[in-house]
Structure formats: structure tokens, C-alpha cells
Design a protein around this motif. Structure first.
Motif, PDB file in Angstrom:
ATOM      1  N   ASN A  65      33.997  35.843  37.456  1.00 44.81           N
ATOM      2  CA  ASN A  65      35.115  36.362  38.232  1.00 44.81           C
ATOM      3  C   ASN A  65      35.065  37.881  38.271  1.00 44.81           C
ATOM      4  OD1 ASN A  65      36.468  33.765  38.671  1.00 44.81           O
ATOM      5  ND2 ASN A  65      36.825  33.802  36.466  1.00 44.81           N
ATOM      6  N   TYR A  66      35.272  38.441  39.460  1.00 36.54           N
ATOM      7  CA  TYR A  66      35.263  39.893  39.641  1.00 36.54           C
ATOM      8  C   TYR A  66      36.532  40.319  40.371  1.00 36.54           C
ATOM      9  CZ  TYR A  66      30.204  39.128  38.965  1.00 36.54           C
ATOM     10  OH  TYR A  66      28.979  38.742  38.487  1.00 36.54           O
ATOM     11  N   SER A  67      36.916  41.580  40.198  1.00 36.79           N
ATOM     12  CA  SER A  67      37.989  42.123  41.022  1.00 36.79           C
ATOM     13  C   SER A  67      37.484  42.150  42.466  1.00 36.79           C
ATOM     14  CB  SER A  67      38.360  43.537  40.562  1.00 36.79           C
ATOM     15  OG  SER A  67      37.286  44.436  40.839  1.00 36.79           O
ATOM     16  N   ILE A  68      38.396  42.332  43.426  1.00 35.39           N
ATOM     17  CA  ILE A  68      37.988  42.328  44.835  1.00 35.39           C
ATOM     18  C   ILE A  68      36.938  43.407  45.094  1.00 35.39           C
ATOM     19  CG2 ILE A  68      38.752  42.665  47.218  1.00 35.39           C
ATOM     20  CD1 ILE A  68      39.696  40.029  46.020  1.00 35.39           C
ATOM     21  N   LYS A  69      37.165  44.612  44.567  1.00 33.83           N
ATOM     22  CA  LYS A  69      36.230  45.711  44.790  1.00 33.83           C
ATOM     23  C   LYS A  69      34.877  45.423  44.137  1.00 33.83           C
ATOM     24  CE  LYS A  69      35.728  50.735  44.289  1.00 33.83           C
ATOM     25  NZ  LYS A  69      36.355  51.993  43.786  1.00 33.83           N
TER      26      LYS A  69
END
Length: 417
Positions: A65-69
Motif C-alpha cells: 500500500n502506498y499514499s496516492i503520491k
């Protein structure tokens, strides 16, 4: 081309039209690379929007999982042919962005990049829930959105329909029973009303759920009776049935052995007999009642298996004539117990075959009170009543008796008396 693709991703995320991204045709400089695809969707974790990447390898999947950026930057890296990053193993030569407005295809990044748009294949965004909830046969709320009365009364859910933490296993078990039975029940004739007899109903977890499923979900004509020898449980279940407006569900006080299915019901209704965790020979009593009633379906979850264990112990320890290759098993109590379980239930299946039933054994989720998790399912088949088949099954049954030195199986004493 890649920059244009990334811009479209960012805009779809801003406008909330983003559905997912698929990256494929991985080109790697490393021969041992097993990466095949990357699937990307939006999720909400702890109230924060994330991009979830599923890295699909040849033999396993890895989820990150990653942040949107961070996620958008990761897509850029995965679509870049060359990178200064020492960990850069390769790149994807093809990508598809799915949105509610259009699908965008990016191809041949390595040689002749091309990008084109087409009509959307999906018009609804995906669920952003991090934990996907499995669609259960028995939902906790009714069609009006109210928590089901019987699930509340049995301490499975609270008044909002939320399953209690300590009841999760029981809720899953109920649903697994229903899922197993639903396939079988849908194959039964529906010209006549279905009558469910639950032998040894206890608190009626399955009795209520099965009635609810057949009556309110499948919309079938059904009546159900729960047989239980403990008076307090009969009174409790009767009250719950009344409050749940289950008019064709009743509970009676009595034992499996002494319960009589009405002759007119046998004639007028399709009989289905269930017995979950009836102790030792009580399971045999239940099977016999089902056969007597010419039931279309008999489902039992056996428990205890004491009778055959005693038979094996007596035969191997007191009668040297029955010694064979399996004799050492009797020196280890736990192995003897497991052998007795398998033998008891195999002999039950053979006797059911002899009486015209096709049988199978399946595993299910055991509950907190017993680790027993085998379900015996018997379906009535006219072809099983052929004399040659009956003779063959009886021979197999007698061979097992002889090999293990068993004088009689309790179900045999009921059927062949």
C-alpha cells in the motif's frame, strides 16, 4: 506518451472516476524475475486514501500500500524503461487505466509507444474497503435493514446487526453449513413442502438459519421441527421462533430415539433430517429415523464414536484371532480414537449405501465445543437400490467388521434386526 498516461491517472484520481490500473508484459534484465503483472486499485486504510498494488508473480502475489503520491510515482517507475535506481529490475511494456469515463491503453513503451482511448468497460468505481466482506448466505439484517431477531437472541449479533467478536466463528460455521446444504437443497423436488427435522437441535443455531434461508431467501414452502431433550432450550427456542415470526418452525422436547415422524408428514412432505454432534450412537438413531422416514436428504455431524472404539479394543486386546497389520494402532490411544472415528463413519456410509443413499464426507468449520468437523451427507438415489449394488456394499461392510473384529455396529442393529 507515458507522461500523458500519468496525467490521466492523476486527473481520474482527482475527479474520483478512477477504477483501477493493470500493468502487464513485464520486460526484465534479470533472467530469474517472476513478476507477471501489477494490479492497482484505490483503498481507504485508517481513513486515508491509498493505492494498493498487487504484484502478481508466477507462484505468489505480494500486496503493498502506498499514499496516492507515492503510488503515482511508483507507476512512473514501473513504466520507465531505464532508471537510475539500482533496484530497478525492469519495466512494463503495456498498461491500461480504467475509469468511469474511458479506458486508456498504453502499448509498446520499449519501441513504438502508442496510446489510445476507448469507451469504459466499467461504469462504477470499485469498493475502497480494505477488508472485503464475504457475501454470506445468512445476512445479519432483514430486507428492511433491521437486525434479525433470532441472531440477536442467540448472541450472534448486537441490535445493529454487527457480529460480536466472540461469535465470529459461530457465524462463519452457520453460513458454511447453509452453503453446503444450499447446493443439496436446490436439487430436491419442490412439489411438496419441505420438512426439516433437526435432531438434537440444542440452541437451534442451524435450525433458525436454515428455516430463514429456505423461507425468506429461497421463498420455498417449508416447515421445521427442532427435537431437543433439554426443556429449557426448547422453551428458549420456542420463544425466539415466536418473536421472529417463524410460524412454521417449532421445537419439541424429547430424545432422538423416541421421536416419531408423523406418517401423514412422511406422505405429504419431503423429509430432510439433520443431526449435528449427536453423541455416539445417537447419530445412528438419527440416521435410522431418516431412513425410516424415507428422507430425501440426511446430514449428520457425528460425535464421540465410543461404541466402535470399545468393539476394537475388545477384539484386539482379548481375541488374538483378530490380530493383523493394524494391531499396533491399539497401543496408542489417540490413534485408536481416530481409527474408530473413520471406521464408524465409513461403516455408516456403507449402510446408507445399502439403504439406497449416495454418500459423501466433507469437512466444515468446527465450533468451540467440539473439534469434530466431519459432515456425512446422504442423498436418496433410486439406482443405489439395485440388488447387485446392495450386495456389494453389504460385503464391504462385513469385510470391515471381520478385519477389525467388530461384532456389530449400532446402526446395523437398527437396520438389519
Amino acid at each position: 506518451m507515458t507522461n500523458q498516461f500519468i496525467e490521466k491517472i492523476e486527473k481520474s484520481l482527482e475527479k474520483n472516476t478512477f477504477i483501477k490500473i493493470t500493468l502487464s508484459n513485464f520486460i526484465s534484465s534479470q533472467e530469474k524475475s517472476t513478476l507477471k503483472k501489477v494490479l492497482i486499485r484505490k483503498t481507504i486504510i485508517k481513513r486515508e486514501e491509498k493505492l494498493t498494488f498487487v504484484y502478481r508473480h508466477k507462484t505468489n502475489d505480494i500486496t503493498k500500500n502506498y499514499s496516492i503520491k507515492e503510488g503515482v510515482n511508483k507507476v512512473i517507475t514501473l513504466l520507465t524503461k531505464e532508471s537510475n535506481n539500482q533496484n530497478h529490475e525492469g519495466f512494463f511494456n503495456q498498461a491500461i487505466l480504467f475509469t468511469t469515463a474511458f479506458d486508456l491503453h498504453l502499448k509498446n513503451i520499449s519501441k513504438n509507444p502508442a496510446i489510445h482511448s476507448q469507451k469504459p468497460t466499467q461504469k462504477q468505481t470499485l469498493s475502497t474497503s480494505h477488508d472485503k466482506q464475504k457475501k454470506r448466505a445468512i445476512q445479519t439484517k432483514d430486507q428492511k435493514g433491521n437486525s434479525k431477531n433470532y441472531l440477536q437472541a442467540l448472541k450472534i449479533t448486537d441490535n445493529t446487526g454487527r457480529v460480536y467478536a466472540n461469535a465470529q466463528d459461530k457465524y462463519k460455521q452457520i453460513n458454511q453449513y447453509i452453503e453446503i446444504l444450499s447446493v443439496l437443497l436446490k436439487q430436491l423436488p419442490t412439489e411438496k413442502e419441505l420438512q426439516i427435522i433437526d435432531m438434537g437441535a440444542g440452541k437451534g443455531y442451524l435450525t433458525f438459519a436454515l428455516y430463514d434461508y429456505l423461507k425468506n431467501i429461497l421463498k420455498l414452502k417449508v416447515s421445521a421441527v427442532g427435537v431437543e431433550f433439554r426443556k429449557d432450550l426448547v422453551e428458549l427456542c420456542t420463544t425466539i421462533a415466536e418473536k421472529s415470526d417463524f410460524g412454521s418452525l417449532s421445537f419439541v422436547e424429547g430424545t432422538i430415539e423416541n421421536y416419531k415422524i408423523k406418517e401423514e408428514d412422511i406422505e405429504q412432505k419431503t423429509q430432510i433430517l439433520i443431526a449435528l454432534h449427536a453423541c455416539d450412537t445417537a447419530t445412528d438413531d438419527a440416521i435410522f429415523k431418516g431412513i425410516e422416514a424415507d428422507a430425501e436428504l440426511i446430514v449428520v455431524a457425528p460425535c464421540c464414536h465410543k461404541q466402535i472404539r470399545r468393539e476394537i479394543e475388545n477384539a484386539f486386546k482379548s481375541d488374538k484371532k483378530t490380530e493383523n497389520e493394524l494391531s499396533p494402532l491399539t497401543n496408542y490411544g489417540i490413534f485408536l480414537e481416530r481409527q474408530a472415528e473413520m471406521l464408524t463413519d465409513t461403516m455408516r456410509c456403507l449402510l446408507l449405501n445399502y439403504c439406497g443413499y449416495q454418500t459423501k464426507a466433507v469437512e466444515f468449520i468446527s465450533d468451540a465445543h467440539t473439534p469434530k468437523n466431519v459432515l456425512l451427507i446422504a442423498t436418496k438415489k433410486e439406482s443405489f437400490l439395485e440388488e447387485n449394488r446392495k450386495t456389494e456394499k453389504l460385503k464391504e461392510f462385513e469385510a470391515l467388521k471381520s478385519f477389525f473384529g467388530i461384532k456389530t455396529h449400532f446402526l446395523e442393529s437398527l437396520l438389519l434386526k
